[in-house]
Design a protein around this motif. Sequence first.
Motif, PDB file in Angstrom:
ATOM      1  N   THR A  52       8.344 -55.996 -21.531  1.00 17.98           N
ATOM      2  CA  THR A  52       6.791 -56.008 -21.571  1.00 17.98           C
ATOM      3  C   THR A  52       6.477 -57.238 -22.461  1.00 17.98           C
ATOM      4  OG1 THR A  52       6.852 -54.368 -23.348  1.00 17.98           O
ATOM      5  CG2 THR A  52       6.540 -53.729 -21.025  1.00 17.98           C
ATOM      6  N   ASN A  53       7.051 -58.485 -22.189  1.00 13.71           N
ATOM      7  CA  ASN A  53       6.849 -59.580 -23.174  1.00 13.71           C
ATOM      8  C   ASN A  53       5.400 -60.158 -22.498  1.00 13.71           C
ATOM      9  OD1 ASN A  53       8.972 -59.202 -24.619  1.00 13.71           O
ATOM     10  ND2 ASN A  53      10.349 -60.626 -23.745  1.00 13.71           N
ATOM     11  N   SER A  54       4.576 -60.291 -23.419  1.00 12.47           N
ATOM     12  CA  SER A  54       3.353 -61.241 -23.091  1.00 12.47           C
ATOM     13  C   SER A  54       3.525 -62.540 -23.387  1.00 12.47           C
ATOM     14  CB  SER A  54       2.057 -60.343 -23.867  1.00 12.47           C
ATOM     15  OG  SER A  54       2.164 -60.874 -25.140  1.00 12.47           O
ATOM     16  N   PRO A  55       2.642 -63.499 -22.733  1.00 16.38           N
ATOM     17  CA  PRO A  55       2.642 -64.761 -23.049  1.00 16.38           C
ATOM     18  C   PRO A  55       2.603 -65.040 -24.456  1.00 16.38           C
ATOM     19  CG  PRO A  55       1.206 -64.478 -21.267  1.00 16.38           C
ATOM     20  CD  PRO A  55       1.413 -63.115 -21.895  1.00 16.38           C
ATOM     21  N   GLU A  56       2.012 -64.165 -25.240  1.00 12.25           N
ATOM     22  CA  GLU A  56       1.754 -64.477 -26.651  1.00 12.25           C
ATOM     23  C   GLU A  56       3.263 -64.370 -27.397  1.00 12.25           C
ATOM     24  OE1 GLU A  56      -0.373 -62.387 -25.272  1.00 12.25           O
ATOM     25  OE2 GLU A  56      -1.997 -63.963 -25.264  1.00 12.25           O
ATOM     26  N   GLN A  57       4.053 -63.231 -26.753  1.00 12.89           N
ATOM     27  CA  GLN A  57       5.309 -62.794 -27.514  1.00 12.89           C
ATOM     28  C   GLN A  57       6.361 -63.923 -27.056  1.00 12.89           C
ATOM     29  OE1 GLN A  57       5.600 -58.922 -25.692  1.00 12.89           O
ATOM     30  NE2 GLN A  57       5.036 -58.052 -27.487  1.00 12.89           N
ATOM     31  N   ILE A  58       6.119 -64.476 -25.975  1.00 13.54           N
ATOM     32  CA  ILE A  58       7.180 -65.543 -25.410  1.00 13.54           C
ATOM     33  C   ILE A  58       6.949 -66.774 -26.214  1.00 13.54           C
ATOM     34  CG2 ILE A  58       7.794 -67.037 -23.574  1.00 13.54           C
ATOM     35  CD1 ILE A  58       7.062 -64.637 -21.674  1.00 13.54           C
ATOM     36  N   ALA A  59       5.618 -67.162 -26.427  1.00 13.71           N
ATOM     37  CA  ALA A  59       5.513 -68.302 -27.360  1.00 13.71           C
ATOM     38  C   ALA A  59       5.796 -68.176 -28.733  1.00 13.71           C
ATOM     39  CB  ALA A  59       3.859 -68.577 -27.290  1.00 13.71           C
ATOM     40  N   ALA A  60       5.567 -67.005 -29.169  1.00 16.58           N
ATOM     41  CA  ALA A  60       6.185 -66.762 -30.606  1.00 16.58           C
ATOM     42  C   ALA A  60       7.723 -67.079 -30.570  1.00 16.58           C
ATOM     43  CB  ALA A  60       5.845 -65.411 -31.013  1.00 16.58           C
ATOM     44  N   GLN A  61       8.327 -66.403 -29.685  1.00 18.36           N
ATOM     45  CA  GLN A  61       9.971 -66.640 -29.635  1.00 18.36           C
ATOM     46  C   GLN A  61      10.329 -67.874 -29.548  1.00 18.36           C
ATOM     47  OE1 GLN A  61      10.867 -64.270 -26.481  1.00 18.36           O
ATOM     48  NE2 GLN A  61      10.864 -62.256 -27.399  1.00 18.36           N
ATOM     49  N   ILE A  62       9.445 -68.904 -28.822  1.00 19.13           N
ATOM     50  CA  ILE A  62       9.732 -70.240 -28.511  1.00 19.13           C
ATOM     51  C   ILE A  62       9.746 -70.975 -30.061  1.00 19.13           C
ATOM     52  CG2 ILE A  62       9.161 -72.591 -27.595  1.00 19.13           C
ATOM     53  CD1 ILE A  62       8.698 -70.761 -25.299  1.00 19.13           C
ATOM     54  N   ILE A  63       8.492 -70.626 -30.599  1.00 18.63           N
ATOM     55  CA  ILE A  63       8.365 -71.114 -31.812  1.00 18.63           C
ATOM     56  C   ILE A  63       9.435 -70.776 -32.988  1.00 18.63           C
ATOM     57  CG2 ILE A  63       6.606 -71.237 -33.893  1.00 18.63           C
ATOM     58  CD1 ILE A  63       4.196 -70.834 -31.790  1.00 18.63           C
ATOM     59  N   GLU A  64       9.693 -69.545 -32.909  1.00 17.43           N
ATOM     60  CA  GLU A  64      10.854 -69.168 -33.933  1.00 17.43           C
ATOM     61  C   GLU A  64      12.107 -70.080 -33.719  1.00 17.43           C
ATOM     62  OE1 GLU A  64      11.113 -67.283 -36.719  1.00 17.43           O
ATOM     63  OE2 GLU A  64       8.689 -67.116 -36.395  1.00 17.43           O
ATOM     64  N   LYS A  65      12.435 -70.249 -32.570  1.00 13.97           N
ATOM     65  CA  LYS A  65      13.663 -70.844 -32.022  1.00 13.97           C
ATOM     66  C   LYS A  65      13.584 -72.534 -32.377  1.00 13.97           C
ATOM     67  CE  LYS A  65      15.155 -68.516 -27.761  1.00 13.97           C
ATOM     68  NZ  LYS A  65      15.237 -68.669 -26.278  1.00 13.97           N
TER      69      LYS A  65
END
Length: 195
Positions: A43-56
Amino acid sequence: MSEEEEPKKKKSGVGKILIFAVVGLVMMGAGLGVGYFMFGTATNSPEQIAAQIIEKNKGPIPEVAEEETEETADGGPPEKVAKDSLKSEVFETLYYELPGNLTTNLKDSRRFLQIGVGLSTQYDEAILENVESNLPAIRAAILATLSDYSEEDVVGREARTALSEDLKATINATLEELEGFGGVEGVLLTSFVMQ
């Protein structure tokens, strides 16, 4: 006997259709169930996906080139305007389209040429302001240049590229004469009609 065999054939045809329909529904249900089991639980929302990309991609942020819009202290030509970018130095391209079309007769021909002209520069807004304030002189210079072209001189891609370069030289020469600096880096033929 032939009358008895005929109803059996109809029943077996309807039976086959029902079997295929039931098997199709069962397969579709199984596919949906497997898909939900494999992909439906995340249940990843777009905000969670964006946060994961920023962390990487987290790391030091390179410095961004600053904009330079004023003339240099010695009164030289204006500096190019830098565009904000995390990569290497990139300049912002500014565009200006001359209002209306320019129409002229072609040399040694009964045909005429009608063009729309756009300009591009990576210098500051002062270049476009110079173009706008000297528009009548620039239009006259463009028409004078176009009057030297014959029908053969404007046909084809290479001819249009040569025409653009010639118009760029003409516009820059006019601006240098009137303002002291040209600054037009590209001439775009936004419309091109020969009749």
